[in-house]
Design an enzyme around this catalytic site. Structure first.
Site, PDB file in Angstrom:
ATOM      1  N   SER A  72       0.831  -1.196   0.000  1.00  0.00           N
ATOM      2  CA  SER A  72       0.000   0.000   0.000  1.00  0.00           C
ATOM      3  C   SER A  72       0.872   1.256   0.000  1.00  0.00           C
ATOM      4  O   SER A  72       1.720   1.416  -0.870  1.00  0.00           O
ATOM      5  CB  SER A  72      -0.967  -0.050   1.185  1.00  0.00           C
ATOM      6  OG  SER A  72      -1.987   0.907   1.050  1.00  0.00           O
ATOM      7  N   ASP A 218      -5.689  -3.802  -2.522  1.00  0.00           N
ATOM      8  CA  ASP A 218      -4.717  -3.435  -1.499  1.00  0.00           C
ATOM      9  C   ASP A 218      -4.104  -4.657  -0.821  1.00  0.00           C
ATOM     10  O   ASP A 218      -4.807  -5.559  -0.363  1.00  0.00           O
ATOM     11  CB  ASP A 218      -5.409  -2.557  -0.451  1.00  0.00           C
ATOM     12  CG  ASP A 218      -4.428  -1.817   0.421  1.00  0.00           C
ATOM     13  OD1 ASP A 218      -3.629  -2.487   1.108  1.00  0.00           O
ATOM     14  OD2 ASP A 218      -4.449  -0.572   0.418  1.00  0.00           O
TER      15      ASP A 218
END
Length: 743
Positions: A72, A218
């Site tokens: 991320s 993610d």
């Protein structure tokens, strides 16, 4: 001693002490004898900027980094650092980015094609639906990540030819979650900018990214601190940085949203704990004290950098044994620096499109040409121009090699919820005197009908003024400059008839028309078209003198229209021009039952000044006149309503000749509130105008002076406005509206 001074000393003292310790205790260790050190940068949204502080302190301590794995925001920071960016450059970058804009997909209005500007002005609801195979489709995320992708592309352009992440100055891995399998997907090669973007695709917020056939979101879902990924890179010692959001205490779990956030945090923390169990003796875990700094609080992202440095300094006793001698660390740093190369000259340009449009249609809209030097800003603008066609989910570019030539490849990906799109407009207006207008409109645009980019759009409006319009827009060339557009229109509208300073009736005008237009697109700023039309209609008195006749009429004629739109915002602009000039010729030989000419024109000029351009002035002029007219009521031009003689009711006066001059001032109040920025505006207007039955009656002395005061919010469903209008005769009107009241 106040609290802020105490916190400052608590941050700076360990750093000073650490600096002295490094100078005194750094081991004289040869590089070929030292262990390989891997750095793991965890996910945490805006909290991830703490990684920059960690990196800065590791460099100050002369800790060599031989491999990086990130998830991320950790993948974003990690990829940039692995590609040669310094901590100072990273800090300048995160502080200079307008994060609210970076997470906003909408193309700047100046970059929209003229037809998309028409959509934006007429259908301002900031949300669209798709229609595919007869079913309504939703986007896969609130944000497609277009602007963020272009930012990453520009920052990583210098390593665009590196497709094996082991060949970066520091070997790198980006970790994402495969949404189809639920497993971690570790990216070790390919498109570095795309890999970093994929790792940050928070489900529901960002749309997934497809990489090598894998649909990725993610990486925090399955590996927020990916220790296993760095271990697989053959490192001996792991430095892991965890910036996860802490759990809320019970007293803060007061809403469904807070409980949902807590649930997600628990799930991510559980996986993080499993990953951290892989840490061994000698590995180092750094947890910056970020308190409750929100993972979406990008407006204060810089505040997390110092805690990252402080948390690293706190681990100085564990880190010092890994420190290199000063001269050896200088060699290590020099080995990872990328020397600036010669300017890259573009030998070819390609557009790769997975939709029905011809690549020549898209290439014709690019400003970059062969022979140009690679300019990231210009390439981003070109990608923005293509994205401004509003038919693509994403538009990116890469610098690519083809033999001994270097070129730029633009890649477009069609919207997964297309190819047909629904946009909406809403108008609710109340005058506080029992009169309410309501219109709900939708536009269905069917795109990519053929290789030249034909579109077929249908407008349907229900409410006070119902109507339907359909236009088939067919470009005649790959550059889309010339077009033909057959169309049909059916509508009803109200029209007040004005005589002897009083409204004597309200007519309900019903009309049906079909026509054929030809025209030329004038870049992104304007359009010129001419056409012929044929129609029939009826004007029936609904309010007023019951003896007034019902008027049946036939229309037939030709027209010419010149339109300009450079406004930066269709609802509450701060800069630009919008103008429309139209000439209509009606003749019996073309099917009309009367002979006349009419000219109708409007122009608005807008400019702003002051700090952050919060003060705006707008000057508007409207003029309409009829030649050789027999005063047909259905052709009258109405005035009255907000900003069109604000003290009068909407359409209160009308006639065959009308004129209006308007001066407005408004100011933006407050500051940006992050992703959901809906600024408040307050202002006022001064207006002068009238309608006349005869052109000879037009004079400055006959103008009616009106004005208004208003407050408005540019919401996601249109302009929310509260206003009051006043006339020199003492009349007043009050307005509460959602949607453009001039529509």
């Amino acid at each position: 001693m106040n609290t802020s001074m105490f916190r400052y000393l608590m941050t700076i003292v360990p750093i000073i002490v650490g600096s002295l310790a490094v100078a005194a205790e750094a081991p004289e260790q040869k590089q070929d004898e030292r262990p390989r050190i891997g750095l793991v940068l965890g996910g945490g949204g805006a909290r991830g900027a703490a990684h920059i502080g960690v990196l800065r302190e590791l460099e100050r301590l002369r800790i060599p980094i031989d491999a990086i794995a990130g998830t991320s925001m950790g993948a974003i920071v990690g990829s940039l650092y692995a590609a040669g960016k310094t901590p100072d450059e990273l800090e300048n970058l995160v502080l200079s980015i307008d994060w609210a804009d970076a997470f906003e997909d909408s193309t700047p209005r100046r970059d929209l094609s003229f037809r998309r500007k028409q959509d934006d002005a007429a259908f301002p609801v900031k949300f669209e639906l798709g229609l595919k195979d007869g079913e309504v489709q939703l986007p896969k995320g609130l944000i497609q990540g277009q602007k963020l992708q272009l930012i990453l592309r520009e920052q990583l352009l210098h390593v665009s030819d590196v497709h094996d992440f082991d060949q970066l100055p520091i070997p790198f891995r980006a970790v994402a979650s495969d949404i189809e399998t639920g497993e971690a997907y570790v990216m070790s090669g390919g498109d570095l900018a795309l890999a970093a973007r994929a790792s940050m695709s928070a489900p529901g917020l960002f749309s997934p990214v497809v990489v090598d056939g894998h649909t990725l979101v993610d990486g925090g879902l399955v590996g927020n601190v990916p220790v296993s990924a760095i271990r697989d890179m053959g490192v001996d010692i792991v430095i892991a940085v965890d910036v996860e959001f802490p759990l809320y205490p019970p007293e803060e779990l007061l809403s469904a949203l807070a409980i949902t956030e807590q649930m997600l945090t628990i799930l991510i923390r559980k996986e993080t704990r499993r990953q951290l169990q892989d840490l061994r003796n000698g590995d180092i875990l750094i947890r910056p004290d970020l308190g409750i700094h929100g993972s979406t609080n990008f407006t204060r992202i810089g505040e997390t950098i110092a805690p990252g440095a402080a948390a690293t300094t706190a681990k100085i006793s564990d880190l010092l044994p890994l420190s290199m001698a000063e001269d050896e660390y200088a060699e290590h740093r020099a080995a990872r620096e990328i020397a600036p190369g010669d300017p890259i000259v573009i030998d070819f340009i390609r557009v790769v499109d997975n939709g029905p449009l011809s690549e020549r249609v898209l290439a014709a809209r690019l400003k970059t040409e062969t022979g140009d030097v690679v300019d990231p800003g210009k390439l981003a603008d070109d990608a923005g121009y293509l994205y401004g066609l509003n038919t693509f989910e994403s538009v990116g570019y890469q610098v690519v090699k083809d033999g001994d030539q270097t070129g730029v490849e633009f890649e477009t990906r069609a919207k997964g919820w297309g190819p047909n799109f629904l946009k909406f407009a809403l108008l609710i207006e109340d005058d506080f005197e029992g009169s309410t207008a309501f219109n709900l409109a939708t536009r269905l645009t069917m795109t990519g009908i053929n290789a030249l980019g034909a579109e077929w759009r249908h407008d349907l409006q229900i409410g006070t003024e119902p109507g339907f319009e359909s236009e088939f827009y067919q470009p005649l060339s790959f550059d889309s400059r010339y077009f033909v557009a057959p169309r049909v229109r059916i509508e009803q509208r109200n029209l007040n008839v004005y005589a002897d300073d009083a409204s004597i009736a309200r007519y309900r005008v019903s009309e049906a028309e079909f026509g054929l237009d030809i025209g030329r697109e004038l870049g992104r700023w304007g359009e010129f078209r001419i056409g012929a039309s044929r129609g029939v209609g009826e004007a029936r008195a609904k309010v007023g003198d019951s003896s007034l006749p019902t008027i049946d009429f036939e229309d037939g004629g030709v027209f010419a229209r010149f339109s300009v739109d450079t406004l930066d915002n269709a609802e509450i602009p701060k800069n630009g021009i919008r103008a429309n000039v139209e000439w209509l010729l009606s003749r019996e030989g073309l099917g009309a039952d009367s002979r006349f000419e009419a000219v109708q024109s409007t122009i608005d000029r807008v400019w702003s000044w002051g700090k952050d351009e919060r003060n705006t002035t707008q000057v508007g002029i409207e003029y309409a006149t009829t030649f050789e007219s027999d005063n047909r009521v259905q052709d009258f031009f109405p005035l009255g309503g907000f900003l069109r003689l604000s003290g009068l009711a909407r359409g209160e006066i009308s006639g065959p000749h009308a004129g209006l001059v308007r001066l407005m001032y408004y100011r933006e109040l407050g500051t940006s509130s992050g992703f959901f920025d809906m600024p408040l505006y307050v202002g006022g207007s001064l207006e002068a105008g009238n309608v006349w039955q005869n052109r000879s009656d037009i004079s400055a002395n006959s103008l009616i002076i009106n004005g208004s005061l208003f407050a408005g919010v540019d919401t996601y469903v249109g302009l929310l406005l509260l206003g009051a209008g006043f006339s020199e005769a003492g009349e007043s009107s009050f307005y509460l509206s959602l949607g453009d009241p001039r529509r």
